[in-house]
Design a protein around this motif. Structure first.
Motif, PDB file in Angstrom:
ATOM      1  N   ALA A 123      29.413  10.014  96.063  1.00 57.36           N
ATOM      2  CA  ALA A 123      30.532  10.814  96.556  1.00 57.36           C
ATOM      3  C   ALA A 123      31.659  10.943  95.537  1.00 57.36           C
ATOM      4  CB  ALA A 123      31.092  10.193  97.842  1.00 57.36           C
ATOM      5  N   ASN A 124      31.594  10.189  94.439  1.00 59.96           N
ATOM      6  CA  ASN A 124      32.748  10.263  93.520  1.00 59.96           C
ATOM      7  C   ASN A 124      32.388  10.376  92.043  1.00 59.96           C
ATOM      8  OD1 ASN A 124      31.962   7.418  93.743  1.00 59.96           O
ATOM      9  ND2 ASN A 124      33.838   6.900  92.669  1.00 59.96           N
ATOM     10  N   GLU A 125      31.170  10.043  91.658  1.00 53.46           N
ATOM     11  CA  GLU A 125      30.777  10.191  90.254  1.00 53.46           C
ATOM     12  C   GLU A 125      31.886   9.726  89.292  1.00 53.46           C
ATOM     13  OE1 GLU A 125      27.752  13.805  90.026  1.00 53.46           O
ATOM     14  OE2 GLU A 125      29.639  14.388  90.938  1.00 53.46           O
ATOM     15  N   ASN A 126      32.284   8.497  89.477  1.00 47.38           N
ATOM     16  CA  ASN A 126      33.287   7.805  88.644  1.00 47.38           C
ATOM     17  C   ASN A 126      34.744   8.165  88.954  1.00 47.38           C
ATOM     18  OD1 ASN A 126      31.480   6.257  86.985  1.00 47.38           O
ATOM     19  ND2 ASN A 126      30.907   8.191  86.014  1.00 47.38           N
ATOM     20  N   ARG A 127      34.960   9.159  89.811  1.00 46.75           N
ATOM     21  CA  ARG A 127      36.354   9.569  90.043  1.00 46.75           C
ATOM     22  C   ARG A 127      37.031   8.660  91.077  1.00 46.75           C
ATOM     23  NH1 ARG A 127      34.370  15.806  91.096  1.00 46.75           N
ATOM     24  NH2 ARG A 127      32.613  15.513  89.712  1.00 46.75           N
ATOM     25  N   LEU A 128      38.331   8.543  90.967  1.00 46.82           N
ATOM     26  CA  LEU A 128      39.160   7.900  91.992  1.00 46.82           C
ATOM     27  C   LEU A 128      40.472   8.660  92.084  1.00 46.82           C
ATOM     28  CD1 LEU A 128      39.000   4.024  91.283  1.00 46.82           C
ATOM     29  CD2 LEU A 128      37.751   5.297  93.038  1.00 46.82           C
ATOM     30  N   CYS A 129      41.120   8.586  93.236  1.00 46.65           N
ATOM     31  CA  CYS A 129      42.464   9.170  93.330  1.00 46.65           C
ATOM     32  C   CYS A 129      43.490   8.050  93.166  1.00 46.65           C
ATOM     33  CB  CYS A 129      42.645   9.908  94.646  1.00 46.65           C
ATOM     34  SG  CYS A 129      42.959   8.830  96.059  1.00 46.65           S
ATOM     35  N   VAL A 130      44.754   8.420  93.297  1.00 46.28           N
ATOM     36  CA  VAL A 130      45.833   7.463  93.039  1.00 46.28           C
ATOM     37  C   VAL A 130      45.778   6.271  94.006  1.00 46.28           C
ATOM     38  CG1 VAL A 130      47.531   8.689  94.487  1.00 46.28           C
ATOM     39  CG2 VAL A 130      48.329   7.313  92.563  1.00 46.28           C
ATOM     40  N   LYS A 131      45.350   6.518  95.245  1.00 47.50           N
ATOM     41  CA  LYS A 131      45.289   5.398  96.208  1.00 47.50           C
ATOM     42  C   LYS A 131      44.188   4.415  95.810  1.00 47.50           C
ATOM     43  CE  LYS A 131      44.996   7.884 100.052  1.00 47.50           C
ATOM     44  NZ  LYS A 131      45.486   9.231  99.746  1.00 47.50           N
ATOM     45  N   GLY A 132      43.021   4.960  95.515  1.00 51.17           N
ATOM     46  CA  GLY A 132      41.907   4.085  95.164  1.00 51.17           C
ATOM     47  C   GLY A 132      42.171   3.316  93.889  1.00 51.17           C
ATOM     48  N   ARG A 133      42.854   3.955  92.949  1.00 52.94           N
ATOM     49  CA  ARG A 133      43.053   3.303  91.654  1.00 52.94           C
ATOM     50  C   ARG A 133      44.200   2.279  91.689  1.00 52.94           C
ATOM     51  NH1 ARG A 133      40.931   4.126  86.988  1.00 52.94           N
ATOM     52  NH2 ARG A 133      40.034   6.161  87.429  1.00 52.94           N
ATOM     53  N   PHE A 134      45.293   2.636  92.369  1.00 54.36           N
ATOM     54  CA  PHE A 134      46.484   1.774  92.288  1.00 54.36           C
ATOM     55  C   PHE A 134      46.830   1.041  93.589  1.00 54.36           C
ATOM     56  CE2 PHE A 134      47.228   5.105  89.042  1.00 54.36           C
ATOM     57  CZ  PHE A 134      47.162   4.279  87.938  1.00 54.36           C
ATOM     58  N   GLY A 135      46.144   1.373  94.664  1.00 55.88           N
ATOM     59  CA  GLY A 135      46.561   0.796  95.948  1.00 55.88           C
ATOM     60  C   GLY A 135      45.872  -0.502  96.286  1.00 55.88           C
ATOM     61  N   PHE A 136      45.874  -1.482  95.390  1.00 54.23           N
ATOM     62  CA  PHE A 136      45.159  -2.744  95.689  1.00 54.23           C
ATOM     63  C   PHE A 136      46.074  -3.955  95.782  1.00 54.23           C
ATOM     64  CE2 PHE A 136      44.881  -2.010  91.066  1.00 54.23           C
ATOM     65  CZ  PHE A 136      45.453  -3.166  90.575  1.00 54.23           C
ATOM     66  N   ASP A 137      47.323  -3.870  95.298  1.00 57.79           N
ATOM     67  CA  ASP A 137      48.132  -5.094  95.235  1.00 57.79           C
ATOM     68  C   ASP A 137      48.705  -5.517  96.588  1.00 57.79           C
ATOM     69  OD1 ASP A 137      49.537  -2.714  94.899  1.00 57.79           O
ATOM     70  OD2 ASP A 137      51.228  -3.665  93.907  1.00 57.79           O
ATOM     71  N   TYR A 138      48.533  -4.708  97.630  1.00 62.85           N
ATOM     72  CA  TYR A 138      48.936  -5.137  98.973  1.00 62.85           C
ATOM     73  C   TYR A 138      48.211  -6.432  99.361  1.00 62.85           C
ATOM     74  CZ  TYR A 138      44.467  -3.529 100.829  1.00 62.85           C
ATOM     75  OH  TYR A 138      43.129  -3.384 101.079  1.00 62.85           O
ATOM     76  N   ILE A 139      47.047  -6.634  98.757  1.00 60.51           N
ATOM     77  CA  ILE A 139      46.218  -7.785  99.138  1.00 60.51           C
ATOM     78  C   ILE A 139      46.943  -9.104  98.873  1.00 60.51           C
ATOM     79  CG2 ILE A 139      44.092  -9.032  98.503  1.00 60.51           C
ATOM     80  CD1 ILE A 139      42.828  -6.276  98.088  1.00 60.51           C
ATOM     81  N   ARG A 140      47.761  -9.149  97.818  1.00 55.83           N
ATOM     82  CA  ARG A 140      48.496 -10.383  97.492  1.00 55.83           C
ATOM     83  C   ARG A 140      49.988 -10.243  97.801  1.00 55.83           C
ATOM     84  NH1 ARG A 140      44.759 -12.341  98.259  1.00 55.83           N
ATOM     85  NH2 ARG A 140      43.294 -13.502  96.984  1.00 55.83           N
ATOM     86  N   HIS A 141      50.318  -9.335  98.700  1.00 55.92           N
ATOM     87  CA  HIS A 141      51.722  -9.158  99.072  1.00 55.92           C
ATOM     88  C   HIS A 141      52.233 -10.418  99.772  1.00 55.92           C
ATOM     89  CE1 HIS A 141      55.298  -7.504 101.033  1.00 55.92           C
ATOM     90  NE2 HIS A 141      55.250  -6.552 100.119  1.00 55.92           N
ATOM     91  N   PRO A 142      53.480 -10.823  99.504  1.00 53.87           N
ATOM     92  CA  PRO A 142      53.993 -12.050 100.134  1.00 53.87           C
ATOM     93  C   PRO A 142      53.975 -12.023 101.651  1.00 53.87           C
ATOM     94  CG  PRO A 142      55.649 -11.015  98.677  1.00 53.87           C
ATOM     95  CD  PRO A 142      54.384 -10.246  98.530  1.00 53.87           C
ATOM     96  N   GLU A 143      53.888 -10.840 102.244  1.00 53.29           N
ATOM     97  CA  GLU A 143      53.884 -10.786 103.712  1.00 53.29           C
ATOM     98  C   GLU A 143      52.476 -10.936 104.316  1.00 53.29           C
ATOM     99  OE1 GLU A 143      57.815  -7.903 103.890  1.00 53.29           O
ATOM    100  OE2 GLU A 143      55.948  -7.154 104.729  1.00 53.29           O
ATOM    101  N   ARG A 144      51.454 -11.196 103.473  1.00 52.27           N
ATOM    102  CA  ARG A 144      50.116 -11.423 104.049  1.00 52.27           C
ATOM    103  C   ARG A 144      50.170 -12.579 105.038  1.00 52.27           C
ATOM    104  NH1 ARG A 144      44.892 -10.161 102.078  1.00 52.27           N
ATOM    105  NH2 ARG A 144      44.130 -11.382 103.841  1.00 52.27           N
TER     106      ARG A 144
END
Ligand code: SF4
Length: 698
Positions: free
Chosen positions: A41-62
């Protein structure tokens, strides 16, 4: 400074239904980078969310420990609780106490008031296995079909129309089928914001010369690539689509052979749309009659044409009728079942297709098998070893109403945030506050969790193993890249813990065993064993054999309906529930932004994404802003009959005059305070896309 990862893990994106495959780079149990992989479905492509939206995982409010409501906390009924001080409301608990209280409260309500006094919301963000276990818990353990999830708020009306019309709720072709199309329609969808990688395929098709018909009340990026951009009056979809059908029938552009072989209901459609001439409908929908004729001819005369739609179609009181018209377009012209043709509702969440397939729906077991069908029910009763509720359950908004009426007293909510996502939010939050017992399982203390008695800290997408089904019906494997923080646990384990504590003898060795049980009950997954998904990473369902690739294009030989034919259901004109008037002269419509996902629980805590869109905005046409005597950037108040919120005014020429658009991801100015809970009678989806509003300077 270059960071060399300790490892890379192959997974899938946690956001939209496109289902981009990702390569997650990890250093010291922390994600440091996400790249696209060569997925179908993406052939190596990502959008801004997929590429940069990962640091919520270590957010202090976890959430890292279980929480229970303090004995001296403010009253649950007080929905004005200040959400910035959790320790006034909750205290930490051991897992034993939290699970005991969570399950004990649910069990007591079931045993005292019956299973119908309970309900559960699962999540389209969770895996297929979690969705399967959750609906099984509600059906087998609670004893009710009151189980639903956010499909009710996005494509429930599309699915209702598709099941009625072509016997299946999934897409008939992947979005990549557009590569073979010489025409495509995008209606009520904004792929560049909401399905950005899918949009790249659509734009490529446009560049190679496919005719592109983009139909939307708001302007959008894709219109720059359109041969036929169509701006129409909001809420008049049926008028426009029936006028197109009128032209197709009047000018004999339909495929007579196809209709005779594969469709029913054509004569009734012919009779109905006779009254919908383009000339009669032009003033209703705001599109010139000649232009309606031109787009109808363009679609019907194409050799291969495909229709994509989104929530601009589905989130109306006439959402099912809107989809019925699109199905009628495809069935009359024979644009289905061949390469480059089809019907494709662009699914929103990363696993909303899979969660629906797995049975997180109150009317159906997995694979859309009716709970009211005695034969189907017997099969599940045999598999699960006990009698099951023979009645369809309540849907999302109906559950909120049933709480107010005292019928539902307890809920288990996993990964959903109805305090932000439900329409008429004040009503929804008051319902949550009224519950005798609420268990919330999530990764953050969401607006919904604030109303809970017990909060169970769960795992984020990148912390767990599971399968996810994207909008193309591709079942894909998500692998754990990092471990959950603190005491947070796997969602599937927590569902099993609750199940055991309410009296079910559930023993699963792991996610693969859950998948195999689900597969045994779901014909769609019959030839897709766990080992195959592990090996191939992505398999389209249905597959005819374990060695055969899945079928991407469906229904070339007919439909999975009783008579094998597609059913055309004519639609009538039904106005939006709440029309503008002297008190509320504008039309409010709500939706998403490219940078934020749904209620914002994840992306508002993702640094780059939140920096890009940090504050709640209301978008209006510059002419309306001038008429208001306001300036872009100042604070304004938007009010409806249900409430008012203050936001920053943004000028946007894509928003038609007389409209105001508000994204629904901002907790500090929640758009759903304003929205109308009126439901489509078939799909039971609320009318998020249209209500009367007024705007004033603050
Ligand atoms: Fe993720 Fe969707 Fe963006 Fe792909 S298009 S990276 S699935 S949000």
């Amino acid at each position: 400074r270059t960071v060399w990862p300790d490892k890379t893990v192959d997974s899938v994106c946690p956001y939209c239904g496109v289902g981009c495959q990702t390569k997650v780079s990890v250093k010291d149990n922390k994600i440091v980078q996400v790249d696209g992989r060569e997925g179908p479905a993406n052939e190596n492509r990502l959008c801004v969310k997929g590429r940069f939206g990962f640091d919520y995982i270590r957010h202090p409010e976890r959430l890292t420990t279980p929480l229970v409501r303090r004995e001296d906390s403010p009253k649950r009924g007080d929905i004005q609780v200040d959400p910035r001080n959790p320790w006034e409301v909750f205290r930490e608990a051991t897992w034993e106490e939290a699970l005991g209280r969570a399950a004990g409260g649910l069990r007591d309500i079931r045993d005292t008031h019956g299973g119908g006094a309970l309900a559960g919301f699962g999540s389209a963000k969770g895996s297929n296995e979690e969705a399967y276990l959750f609906q099984k818990l509600v059906r087998q353990g609670f004893g009710t079909n009151n189980v639903d999830h956010c499909t009710r708020l996005c494509h429930a009306s599309s699915v209702a129309a598709l099941i009625e019309g072509i016997g299946s709720g999934g897409v008939t072709a992947p979005f990549t089928a557009v590569e073979d199309a010489d025409c495509f329609i995008v209606i009520g969808a904004r792929p560049e914001q909401n399905h950005p990688v899918a949009a790249t395929y659509l734009k490529q098709a446009a560049k190679r010369g496919a005719k592109v018909i983009v139909i939307d009340p708001r302007g959008q990026e894709l219109m720059r690539h359109a041969s036929h951009p169509v701006r129409f009056k909001p809420g008049t979809d049926v008028a426009l689509l029936n006028a197109m059908l009128h032209v197709i029938i009047e000018e004999k552009l339909y495929d007579e052979q196809y209709v005779q072989a594969h469709a029913s209901g054509f004569e009734a459609l012919k009779e109905k749309v006779a009254e919908f001439s383009p000339e009669a409908m032009a003033p209703v929908c705001g599109v010139e009659a000649d232009y309606i004729r031109e787009i109808a001819r363009t679609y019907a005369n194409a050799e291969r044409a495909i229709i994509f739609w989104g929530m601009g179609i589905s989130q109306h009181v006439h959402g099912t009728d809107n989809s019925r018209c699109l199905i009628a377009l495809a069935l009359t012209t024979g644009h289905v079942g061949r390469p480059g043709t089809g019907l494709h509702p662009l699914r929103g969440q990363n696993n909303v297709q899979g969660a629906s397939d797995a049975g997180l729906i109150p009317m159906v077991f997995p694979d859309y098998q009716s709970v009211e069908d005695p034969d189907v029910r017997r099969r599940y009763e045999d598999a699960w070893g006990q009698p099951l509720d023979p009645n369809r359950g309540l849907t999302v908004v109906e559950i909120m109403d049933a709480i107010h009426e005292g019928e539902i007293r307890g809920m288990y909510i996993l990964g959903e945030n109805p305090a932000m996502s439900d329409p008429d939010q004040t009503h929804a939050r008051a319902a949550l506050a009224k519950l005798d017992h609420l268990v919330v399982q999530d990764i953050f203390l969401t607006e919904t969790a604030w109303h809970a008695d017990v909060v169970l800290p769960a795992s984020a997408h990148a912390e767990k193993l599971g399968t996810y089904t994207n909008t193309n019906r591709q079942v894909q494997l998500g692998r754990p890249a990092v471990s959950p923080p603190g005491e947070a646990r796997q969602d599937w384990e927590l569902i099993c813990e609750i199940a055991r504590r309410i009296g079910l003898d559930w023993r699963y060795s792991g996610v693969p065993e859950v998948y195999e049980e689900m597969r045994a009950l779901m014909p769609s997954l019959a030839n897709i064993p766990w080992s195959r998904i592990e090996r191939e990473g992505s398999v389209t369902y249905p597959a005819d054999d374990e060695d055969e690739p899945g079928r991407e294009i469906l229904f070339g030989e007919g439909f999975p309906t009783k008579d094998g034919r597609g059913r055309i259901v004519p639609a009538d004109l039904l106005p939006p529930d709440e029309l503008p008037d002297a008190d509320y002269p504008m039309v409010l419509t709500t939706g998403r932004l490219l940078e934020h996902w749904h209620t914002g629980a994840m992306t508002r805590r993702a640094g780059t994404l939140n920096d890009l869109e940090p504050e709640p905005v209301a978008c209006m046409h510059p002419r309306d802003i001038e008429r208001l005597g306001a300036t872009a950037g100042e604070s304004i108040r938007v009010e409806t009959r249900r409430g008012a919120i203050d936001l920053t005014l943004r000028a946007d020429r894509d928003v038609s005059a007389g409209m105001v658009f508000i994204p629904f991801c901002y907790g500090e100015a929640p758009a759903n305070v304003l929205t109308n809970p009126q439901l489509d009678p078939f799909g039971k989806i609320p009318e998020f896309k249209f209500c009367a509003a007024r705007v004033s300077r603050v």
